[in-house]
Design an enzyme around this catalytic site. Structure first.
Site, short mmCIF file in Angstrom:
data_model
loop_
_atom_site.label_atom_id
_atom_site.label_comp_id
_atom_site.label_asym_id
_atom_site.label_seq_id
_atom_site.Cartn_x
_atom_site.Cartn_y
_atom_site.Cartn_z
N ASN A 283 22.22 -29.30 2.11
CA ASN A 283 23.28 -28.38 2.02
C ASN A 283 23.82 -28.09 0.53
O ASN A 283 25.16 -27.79 0.39
CB ASN A 283 24.43 -28.95 3.01
CG ASN A 283 25.71 -28.05 3.05
OD1 ASN A 283 26.90 -28.51 3.37
ND2 ASN A 283 25.29 -26.56 3.23
N ARG B 177 19.71 -23.98 -0.07
CA ARG B 177 19.55 -22.66 0.84
C ARG B 177 20.54 -22.29 1.78
O ARG B 177 21.03 -21.21 2.10
CB ARG B 177 18.15 -22.96 1.68
CG ARG B 177 17.04 -23.10 0.90
CD ARG B 177 15.78 -23.45 1.66
NE ARG B 177 16.13 -25.18 1.87
CZ ARG B 177 15.37 -25.93 2.85
NH1 ARG B 177 14.32 -25.33 3.12
NH2 ARG B 177 15.54 -27.26 2.94
N SER B 178 21.28 -23.37 2.45
CA SER B 178 22.06 -23.04 3.64
C SER B 178 23.46 -22.55 3.00
O SER B 178 24.05 -21.63 3.39
CB SER B 178 22.35 -24.25 4.72
OG SER B 178 22.73 -25.64 4.09
N CYS C 162 20.10 -26.74 6.19
CA CYS C 162 19.00 -27.22 5.40
C CYS C 162 19.19 -28.68 5.40
O CYS C 162 19.76 -29.34 5.96
CB CYS C 162 18.92 -26.37 4.24
SG CYS C 162 20.28 -26.60 2.87
N ASP D 21 12.06 -24.54 -0.12
CA ASP D 21 13.06 -25.18 -0.62
C ASP D 21 12.99 -24.83 -2.23
O ASP D 21 12.15 -25.68 -2.70
CB ASP D 21 13.01 -26.64 -0.26
CG ASP D 21 14.08 -27.57 -0.52
OD1 ASP D 21 14.95 -26.89 -1.26
OD2 ASP D 21 14.51 -28.30 0.11
P1 4NP Z 1 18.41 -27.75 0.34
O1 4NP Z 1 17.60 -28.17 -1.04
O2 4NP Z 1 17.98 -28.43 1.35
O3 4NP Z 1 18.04 -26.24 0.20
O4 4NP Z 1 20.03 -27.74 0.01
C1 4NP Z 1 17.58 -29.71 -1.02
C2 4NP Z 1 18.62 -30.05 -1.89
C3 4NP Z 1 18.47 -31.73 -2.25
C4 4NP Z 1 17.61 -32.20 -1.67
C5 4NP Z 1 16.32 -31.86 -1.02
C6 4NP Z 1 16.52 -30.52 -0.64
N1 4NP Z 1 17.24 -33.64 -2.23
O5 4NP Z 1 16.32 -34.25 -1.79
O6 4NP Z 1 18.15 -34.37 -2.76
#
Ligand code: 4NP
Length: 154
Positions: A11, A14-15, A8, A124
């Site tokens: 990390n 979701r992942s 994702c 997300d």
């Molecule tokens: P993930 O969610 O891809 O499901 O882990 C996110 C976590 C952090 C961020 C974006 C998406 N960020 O922009 O910091």
């Protein structure tokens, strides 16, 4: 050993949820000597971080372990090392394709495991706040994925 990498953006949401859920199902089915699972992010902001509180709460409520899991960034070698590289949304998949330099046979989009769902990407929860929705999709998709792995590789 058949290996699965969930990818994702950060990390942390979701992942890692998919990694923990699939590992739980692997143990439930007694496949721990045959299938391994990891996760990584395309972004580097959260390297070394434990999963997001929302992911931890959901996993705790289902008594699913995430012990020892910390965020890392995906590297091009992952594309060669893993049998299945599964992106949670279109952007993750397109980033993996770029990183693969054409060696993209292993790349899948998570929602392609769930063709009857209207959603075509795992939303997300870092932005939506809806970790329950993500869990529902991941739980269903991981069952299908394990059936697919058994059929294709074991
Ligand atoms: P993930 O969610 O891809 O499901 O882990 C996110 C976590 C952090 C961020 C974006 C998406 N960020 O922009 O910091």
């Amino acid at each position: 050993m058949v290996s699965v990498l969930f990818v994702c953006l950060g990390n942390i949401c979701r992942s890692p949820m998919a990694e923990a859920v699939l590992r739980h199902k692997i143990v439930q089915r007694g496949l721990q000597d045959q299938v391994s699972v990891d996760s990584a992010g395309t972004g580097d902001w959260h390297i070394g971080s434990v999963p997001h509180e929302g992911t931890r709460k959901l996993l705790d409520s289902w008594r699913i372990s995430y012990e020892g899991m910390v965020a890392r960034k995906v590297v091009s070698q992952d594309l060669a090392n893993f049998d299945y590289v599964i992106g949670m949304d279109d952007s993750n998949v397109s980033n993996m394709r770029k990183l693969s330099g054409g060696n993209d046979a292993a790349i899948l989009k998570f929602m392609d495991l769930l063709p009857n769902e209207k959603l075509r990407e795992v939303p997300d929860p870092y932005f939506t706040g809806n970790f329950e929705e993500v869990y529902r999709l991941i739980d269903a998709g991981c069952d299908i994925l394990l059936d697919k792995i058994i059929e294709e590789k074991l």
